[in-house]
Design a protein around this motif. Structure first.
Motif, short mmCIF file in Angstrom:
data_model
loop_
_atom_site.label_atom_id
_atom_site.label_comp_id
_atom_site.label_asym_id
_atom_site.label_seq_id
_atom_site.Cartn_x
_atom_site.Cartn_y
_atom_site.Cartn_z
N UNK A 213 0.83 -1.21 0.00
CA UNK A 213 0.00 0.00 0.00
C UNK A 213 0.86 1.25 0.00
N UNK A 214 1.89 1.28 0.85
CA UNK A 214 2.74 2.47 0.93
C UNK A 214 3.57 2.64 -0.35
N UNK A 215 3.98 1.52 -0.95
CA UNK A 215 4.70 1.61 -2.22
C UNK A 215 3.79 2.15 -3.32
N UNK A 216 2.52 1.74 -3.30
CA UNK A 216 1.56 2.28 -4.27
C UNK A 216 1.38 3.78 -4.08
N UNK A 217 1.39 4.21 -2.81
CA UNK A 217 1.29 5.64 -2.53
C UNK A 217 2.50 6.39 -3.08
N UNK A 218 3.68 5.82 -2.92
CA UNK A 218 4.91 6.44 -3.42
C UNK A 218 4.88 6.57 -4.94
N UNK A 219 4.31 5.55 -5.59
CA UNK A 219 4.27 5.55 -7.06
C UNK A 219 3.12 6.38 -7.62
N UNK A 220 2.22 6.83 -6.75
CA UNK A 220 1.07 7.59 -7.22
C UNK A 220 0.02 6.72 -7.88
N UNK A 221 0.01 5.43 -7.57
CA UNK A 221 -0.95 4.49 -8.16
C UNK A 221 -2.19 4.45 -7.26
N UNK A 222 -3.12 5.34 -7.52
CA UNK A 222 -4.28 5.50 -6.63
C UNK A 222 -5.17 4.25 -6.64
N UNK A 223 -5.37 3.64 -7.80
CA UNK A 223 -6.25 2.48 -7.89
C UNK A 223 -5.71 1.33 -7.04
N UNK A 224 -4.42 1.07 -7.14
CA UNK A 224 -3.81 -0.01 -6.35
C UNK A 224 -3.85 0.32 -4.87
N UNK A 324 -1.22 13.18 -0.97
CA UNK A 324 -0.33 12.24 -1.65
C UNK A 324 -0.63 12.15 -3.14
N UNK A 325 -1.89 12.00 -3.48
CA UNK A 325 -2.24 11.71 -4.87
C UNK A 325 -2.66 12.93 -5.70
N UNK A 326 -3.14 13.97 -5.03
CA UNK A 326 -3.68 15.10 -5.79
C UNK A 326 -3.02 16.42 -5.43
N UNK A 327 -1.94 16.37 -4.64
CA UNK A 327 -1.17 17.57 -4.36
C UNK A 327 -1.75 18.45 -3.28
N UNK A 328 -2.89 18.04 -2.67
CA UNK A 328 -3.48 18.85 -1.62
C UNK A 328 -4.97 18.78 -1.68
N UNK A 329 -5.65 19.07 -0.59
CA UNK A 329 -7.10 18.95 -0.52
C UNK A 329 -7.81 19.96 -1.37
N UNK A 330 -7.12 21.10 -1.64
CA UNK A 330 -7.81 22.15 -2.37
C UNK A 330 -7.98 21.83 -3.85
N UNK A 331 -7.27 20.81 -4.34
CA UNK A 331 -7.35 20.51 -5.77
C UNK A 331 -8.45 19.51 -6.05
#
Length: 331
Positions: A213-224, A324-331
């Protein structure tokens, strides 16, 4: 000696007294079994006795010492096992040290402990007590051990398949043995075992799933990431646990991005395995030192806020995922 060296040692001779110590229960049990087989006792009810260490105090400890001199019945040797035995320094020096200086030739003493307790004698440092280290081994050693185990059980494993199973089972030897037995049933004796078989048939430990899970977060793989996170939630993890895992992961990325040296050197400094360090360094380089530091600080604030009640745990995890995935909550 390491547990993996015990079999070769027993081919030479059986020592009069062993300390079998370490957190790996499978190795402890296997060590006792290997020594018992080497002694070749035909009358286990008479010549293989077990004591619980917590009962060996005062007069009972003296009686235990005397029983070490009991002669075997219809066997050449007798095994005496003490589980969870943690004598004080005074108890050891007054009772066991004299016995170990001149042990009974027909007795094999086994002290079987998970680890050392505070304010007790350091048995590993005592003379005439052969130590069998049953601590959890590193991935490379366990991969070699698993390769040999699979071969003994009639399988033909690929080296990378063994390495993958070690990670899936979080280096738990008892789980690896159980999964190997399952592969024998599924694939049949003489079958080749590949990484694809491990992926298909071996159950992943929760610890490995968190790693994925943490590796998926590092890679930006949101689906995984979402797939694994949902699976972990079904198995008892809550938002606090997931956020804590993510925070810890990016803390590690921040650390490795600032450390120099080989993967092995950093692994030793961080008490991790070299494979995980290699993957984390790759992730840190991919994200960049600034981005890693930014994410760690942001997740740390959210995790602390959730623990203090500043944020609800669901909201804190949602904001963490957004960062992590979208650069911040405001986006």
């Amino acid at each position: 000696m390491k547990f993996t060296q015990l079999t070769k040692s027993l081919q030479q001779a059986v020592a009069p007294a062993y300390l079998i110590e370490g957190e790996e229960a499978y190795f402890r049990d296997a060590a006792v079994k290997a020594i018992t087989e080497a002694v070749n006792i035909s009358q286990p009810l008479l010549n293989n006795v077990r004591y619980e260490g917590e009962t060996l105090k005062g007069d009972r400890l003296l009686s235990f010492r005397d029983e070490l001199f009991t002669l075997p019945f219809f066997d050449e040797k007798r095994i005496v096992r003490a589980y969870g035995f943690f004598p004080t320094e005074k108890e050891f020096e007054s009772v066991l040290a004299p016995y170990l200086e001149n042990p009974c030739e027909t007795t094999v003493l086994l002290i079987v402990n998970e680890g050392k307790k505070a304010n007790t004698a350091d048995l590993k440092k005592k003379k005439n007590l052969t130590v069998v280290d049953c601590a959890r081994e590193d991935e490379e050693t366990l991969s070699r051990w698993l390769f040999s185990l699979m071969r003994r059980m009639g399988l033909v494993p690929d080296a990378d398949a063994c390495a993958l199973m070690v990670r899936f089972c979080a280096r738990d030897a008892s789980r690896m043995k159980a999964e190997t037995e399952k592969l024998v049933l599924l694939l049949g004796e003489g079958a080749r075992v590949t990484s694809a078989h491990i992926e298909e048939y071996v159950t992943k430990d929760a610890e490995y799933k968190v790693y994925e899970m943490t590796q998926a977060a590092s890679r930006g793989n949101f689906a995984k990431f979402q797939e694994i996170a949902n699976d972990l939630m079904k198995k008892g993890f809550d938002e606090h646990a997931l956020l804590s895992s993510l925070t810890s992961h990016f803390e590690t990325l921040s650390a490795v991005s600032n450390m120099k040296g080989s993967d092995e050197e950093i692994a030793k400094a961080l008490s991790q395995n070299a494979y995980a360090v290699k993957k984390n360094r790759e992730a840190a380089r991919r994200l960049g030192k600034g981005r890693v530091s930014e994410l760690y600080q942001g997740l740390y604030e959210l995790s602390s806020g959730a623990k203090s009640g500043k944020f609800q745990k669901q909201g804190a995890l949602f904001l963490a995922i957004a960062k992590i995935f979208f650069g911040g909550a405001e986006k």
